[in-house]
Design a protein around this motif. Structure first.
Motif, PDB file in Angstrom:
ATOM      1  N   GLU A   1     -10.012  85.581  82.995  1.00 17.29           N
ATOM      2  CA  GLU A   1      -8.697  85.430  83.614  1.00 17.29           C
ATOM      3  C   GLU A   1      -7.797  86.563  83.157  1.00 17.29           C
ATOM      4  O   GLU A   1      -7.431  86.652  81.996  1.00 17.29           O
ATOM      5  CB  GLU A   1      -8.100  84.084  83.191  1.00 17.29           C
ATOM      6  CG  GLU A   1      -7.211  83.398  84.214  1.00 17.29           C
ATOM      7  CD  GLU A   1      -6.282  84.325  84.969  1.00 17.29           C
ATOM      8  OE1 GLU A   1      -6.646  84.742  86.086  1.00 17.29           O
ATOM      9  OE2 GLU A   1      -5.195  84.624  84.453  1.00 17.29           O
ATOM     10  N   THR A   2      -7.441  87.469  84.073  1.00 18.15           N
ATOM     11  CA  THR A   2      -6.678  88.662  83.695  1.00 18.15           C
ATOM     12  C   THR A   2      -5.211  88.603  84.123  1.00 18.15           C
ATOM     13  O   THR A   2      -4.485  89.582  83.933  1.00 18.15           O
ATOM     14  CB  THR A   2      -7.317  89.933  84.305  1.00 18.15           C
ATOM     15  OG1 THR A   2      -7.163  89.921  85.730  1.00 18.15           O
ATOM     16  CG2 THR A   2      -8.793  90.026  83.953  1.00 18.15           C
TER      17      THR A   2
ATOM     18  N   ALA B   1      -3.687  78.387  79.831  1.00 11.75           N
ATOM     19  CA  ALA B   1      -5.013  78.819  79.383  1.00 11.75           C
ATOM     20  C   ALA B   1      -5.765  77.665  78.742  1.00 11.75           C
ATOM     21  O   ALA B   1      -6.972  77.488  78.978  1.00 11.75           O
ATOM     22  CB  ALA B   1      -4.874  79.983  78.397  1.00 11.75           C
TER      23      ALA B   1
ATOM     24  N   ASP C   1      -9.264  75.995  80.023  1.00 14.44           N
ATOM     25  CA  ASP C   1     -10.401  75.850  79.119  1.00 14.44           C
ATOM     26  C   ASP C   1     -10.941  74.427  79.144  1.00 14.44           C
ATOM     27  O   ASP C   1     -12.158  74.205  79.111  1.00 14.44           O
ATOM     28  CB  ASP C   1      -9.977  76.246  77.706  1.00 14.44           C
ATOM     29  CG  ASP C   1     -11.174  76.481  76.785  1.00 14.44           C
ATOM     30  OD1 ASP C   1     -12.166  77.075  77.248  1.00 14.44           O
ATOM     31  OD2 ASP C   1     -11.098  76.076  75.614  1.00 14.44           O
TER      32      ASP C   1
ATOM     33  N   THR D   1      -9.512  84.607  78.208  1.00  6.90           N
ATOM     34  CA  THR D   1      -8.296  85.162  78.796  1.00  6.90           C
ATOM     35  C   THR D   1      -8.257  86.646  78.468  1.00  6.90           C
ATOM     36  O   THR D   1      -8.535  87.055  77.332  1.00  6.90           O
ATOM     37  CB  THR D   1      -7.036  84.465  78.256  1.00  6.90           C
ATOM     38  OG1 THR D   1      -7.116  84.360  76.824  1.00  6.90           O
ATOM     39  CG2 THR D   1      -6.910  83.068  78.842  1.00  6.90           C
TER      40      THR D   1
ATOM     41  N   ILE E   1      -7.837  80.660  72.818  1.00  6.30           N
ATOM     42  CA  ILE E   1      -7.704  81.222  74.171  1.00  6.30           C
ATOM     43  C   ILE E   1      -6.254  81.401  74.609  1.00  6.30           C
ATOM     44  O   ILE E   1      -5.968  82.138  75.548  1.00  6.30           O
ATOM     45  CB  ILE E   1      -8.480  80.318  75.165  1.00  6.30           C
ATOM     46  CG1 ILE E   1      -8.837  81.107  76.421  1.00  6.30           C
ATOM     47  CG2 ILE E   1      -7.692  79.059  75.481  1.00  6.30           C
ATOM     48  CD1 ILE E   1      -9.880  80.427  77.270  1.00  6.30           C
ATOM     49  N   GLU E   2      -5.308  80.768  73.905  1.00  8.04           N
ATOM     50  CA  GLU E   2      -3.892  80.899  74.273  1.00  8.04           C
ATOM     51  C   GLU E   2      -3.237  82.143  73.670  1.00  8.04           C
ATOM     52  O   GLU E   2      -2.114  82.492  74.043  1.00  8.04           O
ATOM     53  CB  GLU E   2      -3.119  79.652  73.829  1.00  8.04           C
ATOM     54  CG  GLU E   2      -3.562  78.382  74.554  1.00  8.04           C
ATOM     55  CD  GLU E   2      -2.694  77.180  74.203  1.00  8.04           C
ATOM     56  OE1 GLU E   2      -1.667  77.367  73.523  1.00  8.04           O
ATOM     57  OE2 GLU E   2      -3.051  76.065  74.619  1.00  8.04           O
TER      58      GLU E   2
ATOM     59  N   PRO F   1      -2.638  85.397  76.278  1.00  9.77           N
ATOM     60  CA  PRO F   1      -1.459  85.255  77.141  1.00  9.77           C
ATOM     61  C   PRO F   1      -0.141  85.348  76.377  1.00  9.77           C
ATOM     62  O   PRO F   1       0.845  85.874  76.901  1.00  9.77           O
ATOM     63  CB  PRO F   1      -1.640  83.865  77.763  1.00  9.77           C
ATOM     64  CG  PRO F   1      -3.104  83.610  77.706  1.00  9.77           C
ATOM     65  CD  PRO F   1      -3.565  84.262  76.436  1.00  9.77           C
TER      66      PRO F   1
END
Length: 365
Positions: A134-135, A143, A147, A160, A208-209, A212
């Motif tokens: 995810e870009t 995010a 997930d 991410t 994963i957060e 972002p």
């Protein structure tokens, strides 16, 4: 310097900019099918660069499979690079079924959520390994939600990977790439994207957060710079100095390429968002930044002001479009200067209409 020395230097530079050892390829080069969803101003260029880069796509690789809500953009890209390198998917579900690596670059959080829900539904029965990348610029908690959609699917990993840079930077494959999530997936994707799409990777770890969050912090610096530039150029116009001289000063004391490029857009009224970053995206990002600052009790008053100035600029542009008097169909976020201009009694988008106040020194008797 010999060609071999040049190659070694380029290789060393790339290795230093990717924070992982190169993935092993037992039994030869692994042929992967890449899918790309979202062909906006950035996504179009990223997908194109992936399709034409030999390192990203070894010989005999299948074409990059692309999908876009407006099908004409996907068809245009296929025509530009050739059907041997780009193929248009019928729908998102086809990309989920056929591709090993699925990259998304989408306009806002709601669209991201909708696309990933479709991917998750299609991948429920998949037994093949998939990496989702995810870009887009999204709010960090989204995010985590994405997930969770794939947490029960052992063959699917989501990372991410937002990017820094405008379309002109993307065109040169010089984007800065941020990554967080599964280590092995990041390692594989890093060598896919550098140097095909970007020049350097920032690794934010397994949460994963984090990527972002890092992207929003970076965008706060860019947006804050835009606001300062807009205010300074407006003052220069009102005080009779003129913005062109201040632009020369910017080039000397703040020579960062991005800063100079946005300063030049403001001074010369180059507000075409179709070749830049649309102001809708800027307002969305500013809203995310303000929400993040509230959650962490970390005020950014400069971003609050910038947010309001962008809304002002968009409101003026919307009114011009309704009257059929707009110069550009899409407004670039450098149009933020319209907010400071109208607050100072100047024309929003046409600096030729500014009546500069020329200071006259009072002669002594």
């Amino acid at each position: 310097m010999s060609m071999s020395d040049l190659f070694k230097e380029a290789t060393a530079r790339t290795e230093a900019d990717v924070p992982y050892s190169r993935p092993g390829t037992p039994g030869g080069v692994r042929i992967q099918h890449i899918g790309f969803i979202g062909l906006g101003a950035m996504g179009y260029i990223m997908a194109r660069n992936l399709a034409v880069n030999r390192e990203a796509r070894p010989p005999h690789s299948p074409p990059v499979l692309v999908w876009n809500r407006t099908a004409s953009k996907a068809e245009k890209l296929a025509k530009e690079v050739g059907e041997s390198k780009i193929r248009v998917a019928q729908d998102i579900e086809q990309i989920a079924r056929d591709c090993d690596i699925i990259i998304t670059n989408l306009s806002n959080d709601q669209v991201v959520k909708e696309v990933y829900e479709k991917l998750a539904a299609e991948l429920q029965s998949s037994t093949h390994n998939k990496i989702l990348v995810e870009t887009s610029t999204i709010y960090p908690t989204l995010a985590g939600e994405l997930d969770a959609l794939f947490s029960s699917l052992p063959n699917v990993n989501l990372i991410t990977s937002p990017v820094f840079g405008n379309p002109a930077v993307a065109d040169k494959a010089q984007l800065l790439i941020v990554m967080s999530g599964d280590y092995r997936s990041k390692k594989e994707i890093a060598y896919l994207l550098v140097p095909a799409v970007g020049r350097k990777v920032f690794d934010l770890g397994g949460n994963i957060e984090k990527a972002p969050t890092f992207k929003l912090i970076g965008n706060s610096m860019i947006l804050g710079t835009l606001e300062v530039l807009a205010e300074s150029f407006t003052l220069a116009e009102k005080s009779g100095i003129g913005s062109s001289l201040v632009l020369d000063l910017v080039k000397d004391i703040l020579p960062a390429p991005t800063t100079v490029a946005y300063a030049d857009k403001m001074v010369h009224d180059k507000f075409d968002g179709s070749v830049g970053f649309a102001i809708d995206g800027g307002i969305k990002d500013a809203s995310h930044i303000r929400r993040l600052t509230a959650e962490h009790n970390s005020p950014m008053p400069n971003i609050d002001v910038a947010h309001q100035h962008m809304i002002t600029a968009r409101a003026i542009h919307t009114a011009q479009k309704a009257a059929g008097k707009q110069e550009y169909e899409t407004l670039d976020w450098s149009g933020i200067v319209a907010g400071t201009r109208v607050a100072a009694g100047l024309d929003a988008f046409d600096s030729r209409k500014h009546l500069n106040v020329v200071r006259v020194e009072k002669e002594e008797d």
